[in-house]
Design a protein around this motif. Structure first.
Motif, PDB file in Angstrom:
ATOM      1  N   PHE A  69      -3.619   5.687  -4.480  1.00  0.00           N
ATOM      2  CA  PHE A  69      -4.718   5.646  -5.434  1.00  0.00           C
ATOM      3  C   PHE A  69      -6.048   6.124  -4.858  1.00  0.00           C
ATOM      4  O   PHE A  69      -7.026   6.253  -5.580  1.00  0.00           O
ATOM      5  N   GLY A  70      -6.074   6.367  -3.537  1.00  0.00           N
ATOM      6  CA  GLY A  70      -7.316   6.833  -2.924  1.00  0.00           C
ATOM      7  C   GLY A  70      -8.429   5.822  -2.958  1.00  0.00           C
ATOM      8  O   GLY A  70      -9.613   6.180  -2.956  1.00  0.00           O
ATOM      9  N   MET A  71      -8.071   4.543  -2.982  1.00  0.00           N
ATOM     10  CA  MET A  71      -9.057   3.469  -3.083  1.00  0.00           C
ATOM     11  C   MET A  71      -9.181   2.771  -1.734  1.00  0.00           C
ATOM     12  O   MET A  71      -8.237   2.129  -1.263  1.00  0.00           O
ATOM     13  N   LYS A  72     -10.333   2.900  -1.116  1.00  0.00           N
ATOM     14  CA  LYS A  72     -10.584   2.201   0.138  1.00  0.00           C
ATOM     15  C   LYS A  72     -10.682   0.700  -0.131  1.00  0.00           C
ATOM     16  O   LYS A  72     -11.273   0.267  -1.116  1.00  0.00           O
ATOM     17  N   ARG A  73     -10.083  -0.082   0.725  1.00  0.00           N
ATOM     18  CA  ARG A  73     -10.239  -1.525   0.612  1.00  0.00           C
ATOM     19  C   ARG A  73     -10.415  -2.110   2.004  1.00  0.00           C
ATOM     20  O   ARG A  73     -10.010  -1.496   2.999  1.00  0.00           O
ATOM     21  N   ALA A  74     -11.022  -3.276   2.047  1.00  0.00           N
ATOM     22  CA  ALA A  74     -11.231  -3.919   3.340  1.00  0.00           C
ATOM     23  C   ALA A  74      -9.892  -4.156   4.014  1.00  0.00           C
ATOM     24  O   ALA A  74      -8.880  -4.395   3.353  1.00  0.00           O
ATOM     25  N   SER A  75      -9.877  -4.044   5.319  1.00  0.00           N
ATOM     26  CA  SER A  75      -8.649  -4.279   6.070  1.00  0.00           C
ATOM     27  C   SER A  75      -8.091  -5.655   5.727  1.00  0.00           C
ATOM     28  O   SER A  75      -8.833  -6.638   5.657  1.00  0.00           O
ATOM     29  N   HIS A  76      -6.810  -5.699   5.452  1.00  0.00           N
ATOM     30  CA  HIS A  76      -6.204  -6.990   5.158  1.00  0.00           C
ATOM     31  C   HIS A  76      -4.873  -7.102   5.880  1.00  0.00           C
ATOM     32  O   HIS A  76      -4.260  -6.102   6.259  1.00  0.00           O
ATOM     33  N   THR A  77      -4.468  -8.336   6.100  1.00  0.00           N
ATOM     34  CA  THR A  77      -3.247  -8.625   6.845  1.00  0.00           C
ATOM     35  C   THR A  77      -2.349  -9.535   6.022  1.00  0.00           C
ATOM     36  O   THR A  77      -2.748 -10.060   4.975  1.00  0.00           O
ATOM     37  N   ARG A  78      -1.148  -9.743   6.526  1.00  0.00           N
ATOM     38  CA  ARG A  78      -0.245 -10.697   5.878  1.00  0.00           C
ATOM     39  C   ARG A  78      -0.880 -12.081   5.812  1.00  0.00           C
ATOM     40  O   ARG A  78      -0.672 -12.821   4.846  1.00  0.00           O
ATOM     41  N   TYR A  79      -1.673 -12.425   6.825  1.00  0.00           N
ATOM     42  CA  TYR A  79      -2.301 -13.744   6.856  1.00  0.00           C
ATOM     43  C   TYR A  79      -3.372 -13.875   5.777  1.00  0.00           C
ATOM     44  O   TYR A  79      -3.574 -14.950   5.211  1.00  0.00           O
ATOM     45  N   ASP A  80      -4.054 -12.769   5.483  1.00  0.00           N
ATOM     46  CA  ASP A  80      -5.022 -12.783   4.389  1.00  0.00           C
ATOM     47  C   ASP A  80      -4.325 -13.049   3.058  1.00  0.00           C
ATOM     48  O   ASP A  80      -4.854 -13.741   2.183  1.00  0.00           O
ATOM     49  N   VAL A  81      -3.141 -12.479   2.896  1.00  0.00           N
ATOM     50  CA  VAL A  81      -2.363 -12.699   1.674  1.00  0.00           C
ATOM     51  C   VAL A  81      -2.012 -14.172   1.535  1.00  0.00           C
ATOM     52  O   VAL A  81      -2.152 -14.775   0.461  1.00  0.00           O
ATOM     53  N   LEU A  82      -1.551 -14.772   2.635  1.00  0.00           N
ATOM     54  CA  LEU A  82      -1.207 -16.194   2.588  1.00  0.00           C
ATOM     55  C   LEU A  82      -2.434 -17.046   2.284  1.00  0.00           C
ATOM     56  O   LEU A  82      -2.360 -18.010   1.511  1.00  0.00           O
ATOM     57  N   ASP A  83      -3.555 -16.687   2.867  1.00  0.00           N
ATOM     58  CA  ASP A  83      -4.785 -17.421   2.597  1.00  0.00           C
ATOM     59  C   ASP A  83      -5.149 -17.324   1.117  1.00  0.00           C
ATOM     60  O   ASP A  83      -5.562 -18.307   0.492  1.00  0.00           O
ATOM     61  N   ALA A  84      -4.962 -16.127   0.535  1.00  0.00           N
ATOM     62  CA  ALA A  84      -5.283 -15.928  -0.877  1.00  0.00           C
ATOM     63  C   ALA A  84      -4.342 -16.717  -1.783  1.00  0.00           C
ATOM     64  O   ALA A  84      -4.703 -17.047  -2.915  1.00  0.00           O
ATOM     65  N   MET A  85      -3.126 -17.008  -1.302  1.00  0.00           N
ATOM     66  CA  MET A  85      -2.160 -17.739  -2.111  1.00  0.00           C
ATOM     67  C   MET A  85      -2.425 -19.242  -2.120  1.00  0.00           C
ATOM     68  O   MET A  85      -1.870 -19.967  -2.950  1.00  0.00           O
ATOM     69  N   ARG A  86      -3.250 -19.728  -1.199  1.00  0.00           N
ATOM     70  CA  ARG A  86      -3.427 -21.172  -1.046  1.00  0.00           C
ATOM     71  C   ARG A  86      -3.905 -21.838  -2.340  1.00  0.00           C
ATOM     72  O   ARG A  86      -3.298 -22.805  -2.815  1.00  0.00           O
ATOM     73  N   TYR A 132      10.353  -5.789  -3.617  1.00  0.00           N
ATOM     74  CA  TYR A 132      10.570  -7.231  -3.630  1.00  0.00           C
ATOM     75  C   TYR A 132      10.967  -7.747  -2.250  1.00  0.00           C
ATOM     76  O   TYR A 132      10.429  -8.750  -1.778  1.00  0.00           O
ATOM     77  N   HIS A 133      11.905  -7.075  -1.616  1.00  0.00           N
ATOM     78  CA  HIS A 133      12.417  -7.555  -0.329  1.00  0.00           C
ATOM     79  C   HIS A 133      11.514  -7.204   0.853  1.00  0.00           C
ATOM     80  O   HIS A 133      11.537  -7.896   1.872  1.00  0.00           O
ATOM     81  N   HIS A 134      10.725  -6.126   0.717  1.00  0.00           N
ATOM     82  CA  HIS A 134       9.828  -5.691   1.796  1.00  0.00           C
ATOM     83  C   HIS A 134       8.443  -5.432   1.201  1.00  0.00           C
ATOM     84  O   HIS A 134       7.925  -4.311   1.268  1.00  0.00           O
ATOM     85  N   PRO A 135       7.822  -6.453   0.637  1.00  0.00           N
ATOM     86  CA  PRO A 135       6.580  -6.222  -0.112  1.00  0.00           C
ATOM     87  C   PRO A 135       5.449  -5.643   0.720  1.00  0.00           C
ATOM     88  O   PRO A 135       4.698  -4.795   0.238  1.00  0.00           O
ATOM     89  N   TRP A 136       5.319  -6.083   1.964  1.00  0.00           N
ATOM     90  CA  TRP A 136       4.219  -5.579   2.784  1.00  0.00           C
ATOM     91  C   TRP A 136       4.412  -4.110   3.122  1.00  0.00           C
ATOM     92  O   TRP A 136       3.488  -3.299   2.993  1.00  0.00           O
ATOM     93  N   GLU A 137       5.618  -3.753   3.538  1.00  0.00           N
ATOM     94  CA  GLU A 137       5.882  -2.372   3.926  1.00  0.00           C
ATOM     95  C   GLU A 137       5.666  -1.407   2.762  1.00  0.00           C
ATOM     96  O   GLU A 137       5.201  -0.285   2.944  1.00  0.00           O
ATOM     97  N   VAL A 138       6.014  -1.829   1.542  1.00  0.00           N
ATOM     98  CA  VAL A 138       5.912  -0.940   0.387  1.00  0.00           C
ATOM     99  C   VAL A 138       4.510  -0.944  -0.211  1.00  0.00           C
ATOM    100  O   VAL A 138       3.986   0.110  -0.587  1.00  0.00           O
ATOM    101  N   LEU A 139       3.860  -2.102  -0.285  1.00  0.00           N
ATOM    102  CA  LEU A 139       2.652  -2.227  -1.090  1.00  0.00           C
ATOM    103  C   LEU A 139       1.343  -2.272  -0.309  1.00  0.00           C
ATOM    104  O   LEU A 139       0.280  -2.004  -0.879  1.00  0.00           O
ATOM    105  N   ALA A 140       1.378  -2.589   0.969  1.00  0.00           N
ATOM    106  CA  ALA A 140       0.126  -2.851   1.686  1.00  0.00           C
ATOM    107  C   ALA A 140      -0.794  -1.634   1.765  1.00  0.00           C
ATOM    108  O   ALA A 140      -2.027  -1.785   1.800  1.00  0.00           O
ATOM    109  N   GLU A 141      -0.235  -0.408   1.798  1.00  0.00           N
ATOM    110  CA  GLU A 141      -1.065   0.780   1.927  1.00  0.00           C
ATOM    111  C   GLU A 141      -1.133   1.597   0.646  1.00  0.00           C
ATOM    112  O   GLU A 141      -1.675   2.705   0.623  1.00  0.00           O
ATOM    113  N   VAL A 142      -0.609   1.045  -0.432  1.00  0.00           N
ATOM    114  CA  VAL A 142      -0.557   1.765  -1.703  1.00  0.00           C
ATOM    115  C   VAL A 142      -1.951   2.121  -2.210  1.00  0.00           C
ATOM    116  O   VAL A 142      -2.201   3.245  -2.670  1.00  0.00           O
TER     117      VAL A 142
END
Length: 335
Positions: A252-269, A237-247
């Motif tokens: 899970f061994g699931m490749k995903r497109a590179s994403h940033t904190r800014y992509d997250v904010l864009d997705a929240m719009r 909760y307090h450090h969501p990017w540090e804990v969840l960004a590479e999960v």
């Protein structure tokens, strides 16, 4: 026994946390990790069944995989609440046998139920009979003066025999008298080795460990030592990017497109805009986003702008752009 498809997300889960893991928090976390299993705040079975508070079950389809945590101690009532949750579309129904608060104890559920494993087994059996989705239990290693080396395996055996699909163990005792809920999250010593022994003793029961975990590296270590899953609470909760960004990739061994904190904010719009159009308030969402830049230059300015202004009338997504400006970082959110 391999985990079934509905519980594979339990390899890394964000813990249910009262006043924190509401639907807005979960939607935000889902923009960071596509695979982690998310949990609701605890919803009491009486509120759903007797109080008709089915609005508490509302969630966004993008939150999947998402589990509903129920509180209660009446098997028939929990069965009906589980049925409502499954009908609403939750991927898992979880029974809270770990919360130590006085309010929960007075309702005869939460951690106090560890004293009555037969009742927990009855609750699990009733819930299993009512739904087709997995029924899971989140518990402590014990309460008060219990000799946990004896009581915990006995508890696990009874709930497993009742049909529990998966068990999440907070690796601390709960002291029902003398410690506040907050103190119960910090003061009783952690015993990861006991939980690891329980996994070894019950190899066919899917099992996650919870309590005191702060980093993804700690989670990976416990998975490597034999746990089926790891649940992280306050750190996620307090450090969501540090804990969840590479999960998704590391756990899970699931490749995903590179994403940033800014992509997250864009997705929240669009989510924020839709919430505001329904009459919601910006702070109901942004209060969960304060830690997105934790540890980064300008993080204090980010938190300050959102904390001070998101409650004001008319606050909208533009405030997030102002918060980025206050960090002295170029606006990198797509228009």
């Amino acid at each position: 026994m391999p985990l079934n498809a509905a519980t594979e997300g339990a390899r890394l889960a964000v813990a249910p946390m009262m006043d924190w893991t509401d639907r807005h928090c979960r939607y935000f976390h889902r923009q960071i990790s596509r695979q982690a299993l998310l949990y609701t705040e605890m919803v009491t079975a009486p509120a759903l069944v007797r109080g008709g508070a089915v609005h508490l079950l509302e969630f966004d389809a993008d939150e999947h995989p998402v589990a509903l945590q129920l509180g209660g101690s009446d098997p028939s009532e929990l069965a009906e609440a589980a049925r409502l949750g499954a009908t609403a579309g939750y991927d898992e129904i979880n029974l809270n046998v770990g919360c130590p608060s006085d309010r929960v104890q007075s309702g005869t559920f939460g951690a106090v139920l560890m004293k009555t494993p037969a009742l927990v087994a009855d609750c699990v059996a009733a819930m299993k009979a009512a739904v087709d989705v997995p029924v899971t239990v989140k518990c402590r290693i014990g309460v008060d003066d219990q000799l946990v080396e004896e009581t915990l395996p006995a508890f696990i055996r009874q709930v497993a025999d009742a049909g529990c699909d998966y068990l999440i163990i907070h690796a601390r005792k709960a002291w029902l008298q003398g410690l506040s809920p907050k103190e119960n999250r910090d003061i009783p010593p952690l015993d990861y080795d006991l939980v690891l022994r329980m996994k070894s003793e019950f190899p066919r029961l899917g099992m996650s460990i919870n309590g005191g975990l702060e980093t993804l590296a700690q989670a990976e270590d416990l998975l490597a030592r034999g746990m089926d899953g790891v649940m992280i609470g306050r750190a996620a909760y307090h450090h969501p990017w540090e804990v969840l960004a590479e999960v998704d990739e590391r756990v899970f061994g699931m490749k995903r497109a590179s994403h940033t904190r800014y992509d997250v904010l864009d997705a929240m719009r669009s989510y924020i805009d839709a919430h505001l159009q329904r009459g919601g308030k910006l702070h109901q969402i942004t209060r969960h986003m304060l830690g997105l830049f934790a540890g980064q230059p300008g993080a204090r300015a980010w938190r300050r702008v959102l904390s001070e202004h998101a409650t004001r009338p008319g606050a909208d997504f533009g405030l997030i752009e102002r918060a980025l400006e206050a960090m002295q970082i170029p606006d990198r959110i797509a228009g």
